[in-house]
Design an enzyme around this catalytic site. Structure first.
Site, mmCIF file in Angstrom:
data_model
loop_
_atom_site.group_PDB
_atom_site.id
_atom_site.type_symbol
_atom_site.label_atom_id
_atom_site.label_comp_id
_atom_site.label_asym_id
_atom_site.label_seq_id
_atom_site.Cartn_x
_atom_site.Cartn_y
_atom_site.Cartn_z
ATOM 1 N N ASP A 2 20.760 -3.605 31.586
ATOM 2 C CA ASP A 2 20.164 -4.912 31.532
ATOM 3 C C ASP A 2 21.457 -6.018 31.989
ATOM 4 O OD1 ASP A 2 18.357 -6.662 30.909
ATOM 5 O OD2 ASP A 2 18.314 -6.696 28.711
ATOM 6 N N GLY A 5 19.858 -9.963 36.343
ATOM 7 C CA GLY A 5 19.338 -11.338 36.851
ATOM 8 C C GLY A 5 20.191 -12.200 36.495
ATOM 9 N N HIS A 19 20.472 -6.966 41.399
ATOM 10 C CA HIS A 19 20.104 -5.529 41.435
ATOM 11 C C HIS A 19 20.797 -4.745 42.346
ATOM 12 C CE1 HIS A 19 16.880 -6.431 38.858
ATOM 13 N NE2 HIS A 19 16.136 -7.056 39.394
ATOM 14 N N GLU A 49 6.972 -1.776 31.484
ATOM 15 C CA GLU A 49 6.620 -3.002 31.426
ATOM 16 C C GLU A 49 7.016 -3.872 32.388
ATOM 17 O OE1 GLU A 49 7.945 -1.306 28.941
ATOM 18 O OE2 GLU A 49 6.126 -1.018 27.846
ATOM 19 N N LEU A 113 26.937 17.619 36.865
ATOM 20 C CA LEU A 113 26.183 16.173 36.156
ATOM 21 C C LEU A 113 24.675 16.214 36.656
ATOM 22 C CD1 LEU A 113 26.409 13.717 34.472
ATOM 23 C CD2 LEU A 113 27.041 12.380 36.621
ATOM 24 N N ARG A 168 23.270 0.015 25.637
ATOM 25 C CA ARG A 168 22.260 -0.922 26.346
ATOM 26 C C ARG A 168 23.256 -2.184 26.596
ATOM 27 N NH1 ARG A 168 16.708 -3.437 25.193
ATOM 28 N NH2 ARG A 168 16.766 -4.763 27.053
ATOM 29 N N ILE A 175 15.782 -1.043 21.872
ATOM 30 C CA ILE A 175 15.736 0.175 22.483
ATOM 31 C C ILE A 175 14.731 -0.077 23.598
ATOM 32 C CG2 ILE A 175 14.985 2.580 22.125
ATOM 33 C CD1 ILE A 175 16.334 2.515 19.493
#
Ligand code: FPP
Length: 228
Positions: A2, A5, A19, A49, A113, A168, A175
């Site tokens: 997050d 933007g 991004h 979403e 990985l 996060r 979450i």
């Protein structure tokens, strides 16, 4: 991941620049996890979403996913990374779905990985799709006697152990419908650092915080100390 933007806004850049910078950090974090011999890294790139975002931003994100799958997959493959994409892939166009299939097939035998990228993913969707796939595979069984072990093979991350650490970035302490089932005993780490600034040093800070935690899984500290 997050904060893309906000990172861009602070620099008077369009959101997509955030991004793009986010992709650079994805590459740095994959390299850092590989060097630290971490077995599994799961990245939340696009939630169910996120379709609600402006149309232009959604299509630019899709183009970015295609670009990464087309141009970065050989670097991942050369690093022995196994790439998996989780989420409901039905709404994506043929090109993206083809690139996903190709990237997964190319890297499926790699033993380093495992990087899982969650796109059009939601934790509630994952649980429901697992139940429905289980019921289709076992019509003789009733939902009433369903066990956790029954569902395990049908969850999106069935090939991975449950996560040790959830990170996060970007300051929110939520979450947001990520791996709801798998996070039951995961240590949670929230940082104000925006994703485009979350580098290998920031990852080490998160790991250091994790290493100080005591994971009791319902036991007492005394039981852990005595090994019972
Ligand atoms: C959240 O930041 C970020 C996203 C919805 C997209 C994440 C995508 C990437 C990091 C790039 C692509 C990744 C891969 C693995 C190919 P935000 O836009 O919500 O930021 P804000 O909260 O500051 O507005």
């Amino acid at each position: 991941m997050d904060g893309n933007g906000r990172w861009a806004r602070k620099r008077f850049l369009p959101r997509v620049a955030g991004h793009k910078r986010g992709v650079d950090m994805v590459k740095e974090i994959i390299k850092a996890c590989d060097e630290r011999k971490i077995g599994y890294l799961t990245l939340f790139a696009f939630s169910s979403e996120n379709w609600r975002r402006p149309k232009d931003e959604v299509s630019l994100l899709m183009e970015l996913f295609c670009f990464v799958l087309e141009h970065e997959i050989h670097l991942l493959h050369s690093r022995n990374v196994r790439l998996k994409i989780i989420g409901d892939l039905q709404p994506f166009d043929d090109k993206l779905r083809h690139l996903i299939r190709h990237a997964e097939a190319l890297t499926q035998a790699n033993t380093g990985l495992t990087v899982s990228i969650a796109v059009n993913y939601g934790g509630r969707w994952d649980i429901l799709q697992a139940i429905s796939h289980f019921m289709r595979a076992h019509p003789e069984r009733s939902v009433a006697d369903l066990t956790e072990q029954d569902l395990a093979p049908y969850l999106s991350l069935h090939y991975a152990p449950e996560p040790d650490l959830f990170i996060r970035t970007g300051g929110e302490q939520r979450i947001s419908n990520f791996l709801l089932w798998q996070l039951a005993y995961t240590e949670l780490y929230f940082t104000d650092t925006l994703w485009p600034e979350f580098n290998a040093t920031a990852l080490d800070d998160a790991i250091a915080s994790f290493q100080k935690r005591e994971r009791r899984y319902g036991r007492t500290s005394e039981q852990l100390a005595s090994g019972s």
